[in-house]
Design an enzyme around this catalytic site. Sequence first.
Site, PDB file in Angstrom:
ATOM      1  N   HIS A 354       0.838  -1.194   0.000  1.00  0.00           N
ATOM      2  CA  HIS A 354       0.000   0.000   0.000  1.00  0.00           C
ATOM      3  C   HIS A 354       0.870   1.240   0.000  1.00  0.00           C
ATOM      4  O   HIS A 354       2.063   1.169   0.329  1.00  0.00           O
ATOM      5  CB  HIS A 354      -1.000   0.001   1.156  1.00  0.00           C
ATOM      6  CG  HIS A 354      -0.429   0.176   2.541  1.00  0.00           C
ATOM      7  ND1 HIS A 354      -0.377   1.393   3.169  1.00  0.00           N
ATOM      8  CD2 HIS A 354       0.084  -0.713   3.428  1.00  0.00           C
ATOM      9  CE1 HIS A 354       0.128   1.241   4.388  1.00  0.00           C
ATOM     10  NE2 HIS A 354       0.421  -0.029   4.565  1.00  0.00           N
ATOM     11  N   ASP A 364       6.494   2.073   7.353  1.00  0.00           N
ATOM     12  CA  ASP A 364       5.138   1.634   7.035  1.00  0.00           C
ATOM     13  C   ASP A 364       4.409   2.689   6.233  1.00  0.00           C
ATOM     14  O   ASP A 364       3.910   3.646   6.820  1.00  0.00           O
ATOM     15  CB  ASP A 364       4.405   1.331   8.346  1.00  0.00           C
ATOM     16  CG  ASP A 364       2.977   0.886   8.131  1.00  0.00           C
ATOM     17  OD1 ASP A 364       2.604   0.588   6.991  1.00  0.00           O
ATOM     18  OD2 ASP A 364       2.219   0.844   9.121  1.00  0.00           O
ATOM     19  N   GLU A 401      -5.000   1.601   3.120  1.00  0.00           N
ATOM     20  CA  GLU A 401      -4.808   0.385   3.935  1.00  0.00           C
ATOM     21  C   GLU A 401      -4.940   0.744   5.400  1.00  0.00           C
ATOM     22  O   GLU A 401      -5.484  -0.003   6.208  1.00  0.00           O
ATOM     23  CB  GLU A 401      -3.427  -0.224   3.664  1.00  0.00           C
ATOM     24  CG  GLU A 401      -3.165  -1.561   4.362  1.00  0.00           C
ATOM     25  CD  GLU A 401      -2.551  -1.462   5.751  1.00  0.00           C
ATOM     26  OE1 GLU A 401      -2.383  -2.506   6.395  1.00  0.00           O
ATOM     27  OE2 GLU A 401      -2.247  -0.342   6.221  1.00  0.00           O
ATOM     28  N   GLU A 402      -4.402   1.918   5.746  1.00  0.00           N
ATOM     29  CA  GLU A 402      -4.332   2.298   7.159  1.00  0.00           C
ATOM     30  C   GLU A 402      -5.707   2.570   7.766  1.00  0.00           C
ATOM     31  O   GLU A 402      -5.832   2.642   8.978  1.00  0.00           O
ATOM     32  CB  GLU A 402      -3.416   3.516   7.335  1.00  0.00           C
ATOM     33  CG  GLU A 402      -1.959   3.251   6.947  1.00  0.00           C
ATOM     34  CD  GLU A 402      -1.237   2.305   7.901  1.00  0.00           C
ATOM     35  OE1 GLU A 402      -1.873   1.804   8.845  1.00  0.00           O
ATOM     36  OE2 GLU A 402      -0.036   2.063   7.674  1.00  0.00           O
ATOM     37  N   ASP A 430       4.063  -5.214   2.991  1.00  0.00           N
ATOM     38  CA  ASP A 430       3.565  -3.917   3.453  1.00  0.00           C
ATOM     39  C   ASP A 430       4.810  -3.087   3.711  1.00  0.00           C
ATOM     40  O   ASP A 430       5.417  -2.566   2.779  1.00  0.00           O
ATOM     41  CB  ASP A 430       2.701  -4.192   4.696  1.00  0.00           C
ATOM     42  CG  ASP A 430       2.034  -2.977   5.278  1.00  0.00           C
ATOM     43  OD1 ASP A 430       2.709  -1.953   5.436  1.00  0.00           O
ATOM     44  OD2 ASP A 430       0.840  -3.046   5.633  1.00  0.00           O
ATOM     45  N   HIS A 527       3.916   4.426  13.196  1.00  0.00           N
ATOM     46  CA  HIS A 527       2.815   5.404  13.075  1.00  0.00           C
ATOM     47  C   HIS A 527       3.085   6.713  13.806  1.00  0.00           C
ATOM     48  O   HIS A 527       2.151   7.453  14.129  1.00  0.00           O
ATOM     49  CB  HIS A 527       1.487   4.813  13.570  1.00  0.00           C
ATOM     50  CG  HIS A 527       0.923   3.749  12.649  1.00  0.00           C
ATOM     51  ND1 HIS A 527      -0.319   3.183  12.841  1.00  0.00           N
ATOM     52  CD2 HIS A 527       1.419   3.174  11.535  1.00  0.00           C
ATOM     53  CE1 HIS A 527      -0.546   2.281  11.883  1.00  0.00           C
ATOM     54  NE2 HIS A 527       0.513   2.268  11.081  1.00  0.00           N
TER      55      HIS A 527
HETATM   56 ZN    ZN Z   1       1.220  -0.660   6.380  1.00  0.00          ZN
END
Ligand code: ZN
Length: 704
Positions: A354, A364, A401-402, A430, A527
């Site tokens: 993604h 990520d 995706e998140e 990912d 994140h």
């Molecule tokens: Zn991810």
Amino acid sequence: MRTACTRAAAFSLLLATPAGGGEERPPLGFTAESAARQREIEAALVALPSAARCESLHAQLTRAPHVAGTDGSRRVAEEVLWRLRETGLETEMVSYDVLLSFPRRVEVELVTPRLVRLARPEAELPEDPFSREASLALPWHAYSKSGDLTADVVYVNRGQAEDYDTLAKLGIDVRGKIALARYFAGYRGGKSLEAERRGVAALITYSDPAEDGYVQGDVYPKGPWGPETHFQRGANVYDFIVPGDPLTPGWASVAGARRIPESESKVLPRILSVPLSFQDAREILQALGGPVRPHPAWQGGGPFTYHVGPGPAQVRLSLDIPREVRTIRNVIARLPGSDPDPAVASQVVLLSNHHDAWTYGGVDPSSGTATALELARALGDLARRGMRPRRTIVLGIWDAEEFTLTGSTEWGEEHAEELRAKAVACLNVDASTSGDRLSVSAVPSLRQFFHEVARRIPDPKGRGSVYDVWASDDSTSGRGYGVLAGESTGEPKVAILGSGSDYTVFFNHVGVPSADFLFDGPYGVYHSIYDSHEWMRRQGDPGFRYHAAMASLWGVAALRLANADVLPFDYSAYGRDLVVYIDEVEALARQRRMVVDLGPARHQARRLAALGPPSTAGGPEERRRRNEALLMAERDLTRPEGLPGRPWFRHLVYAPLPSYAAETLPGVREAIIDNDTARVSAQASNLAQALRRAADRLEAAAGR
Ligand SMILES: [Zn+2]
């Protein structure tokens, strides 16, 4: 990526590396004849990925925040599209209008015993220019309910069911209170659903240094772990019930599609929730009275004794986080298969990643996107040199995706019929890199396949092959998110698939054999604003050699699946694992004094176990028949009616728990846990039928 928990168990392996030299065996699924050609192709592929190019792609992709539904995400999608177009692959951009969520106001204050303004932004680090960004100042959970409330706080440890049970035994009533829970050991959505069930008014999840901060090691920028001011953004949504656009549960959000009202959604939280940094959470924790934490495991990494409350600490939350329909953009690239038989050429090996991120996506997911772009370039290059795959390779780089695995879910739902007929496997990457140790989650039938692929890739640090490093893994530094289950062997462990990334629709909904893998390592900035190019350059992958190695590994895996004479799925490993799962579930039933007859399911699992690895013997007609069976066998393990209570999840062997950890034999297991005898026997019978379909099909194709 949804990092749900630290790796379940540490294991050490006393394992001799398989001897090199001598005549190489053909890879699984290849005849000796075609193995020679495949080796040439793989040698050409592995020579192509460049660490320097991965670094510059990564710098481009991560130069600004790119949350789904924002201009930043549109910019990244367009960049991914034109870079893929440059590789010579066929490309398209596919948009959907879906329900997302964005923060307008996030105010959190400790109001008693003294006033402290919380929800402070992450600290700016002089070493990382990316840590100064006004648009990322607010801590927030996507899809949180909006509202204003003030209440006493209770510390609920990890916010799992057993934690609330412990509090109840202490006589602590959490109803109407604000629950303060540590992150990890469970996904934030699972914590929120549990809080809702207990009558909690609002949930705060915070990053405790015991999990991802100074207790683990040096914090960023000195080390890879999270500084005290970092907080973990993320969606708070119950996509373990059904992922994708909350307004189109189970069907694609195409133009004109029916949409349910928000109030009918089973996946949107009905309470307020917000993430906090440890810097903020400690203000609350230190102001809590009531009993000392009931168990040493409840003590986090703060240098003070944790109390549970309730109060006297009181917190005020004021959240305005509107949910809005916005456009998301998947980018799809296709390299058509070259097999003379159109039925084979049109079969699809799906590569999945993604492009949307909560901040910069350093790990990520932009490490994975940079790797995907480098791999696409290599595949395009090989195709121009006459090395096109026999089967079609499709690369999906999804958006949102998140939020709820949204982009992949909508596309997978839109193309479910075609995927059911044509999809060979889904290889999801990912994040590709946060360290130097391979971590793989996959269906059991792909276990031997991954062991072989990992042997083919040299470790960039010169420690032998990627397999050698994997086999010596003591798992003390990794933060994988899978759990181990099934037979135990001396080979490197392959975890089972939970959920938490884009393979979910392909695997759990359609029944496509899937895998999810990355180079893993210490990573405490998930994140947060520090998940940046600078973090990657300094901590995760200095020199970007593991990004390049992942392009090679992913590419070799894709080309083996695309070129194999016989699809390299070992259903005997699946059968052996199934016997272990069945034994476990039976033991659980015995513990609960329930009668369950898993004999028929075990019999079918043993038939699968007896199949042996896929054979390339015989003529083209025999191989064609075997391939047809191998292509469809995973679909046999699904049921159109799905699991009780969550029909979207159709796979009968695996499903995600609210923690995102994988659950085996979910239908039977959940019926046992709910003490529902009638459902247990219905689910046991569904399972036995599914296993029989697969065993019949595979045995017939093997000529038995
Ligand atoms: Zn991810």
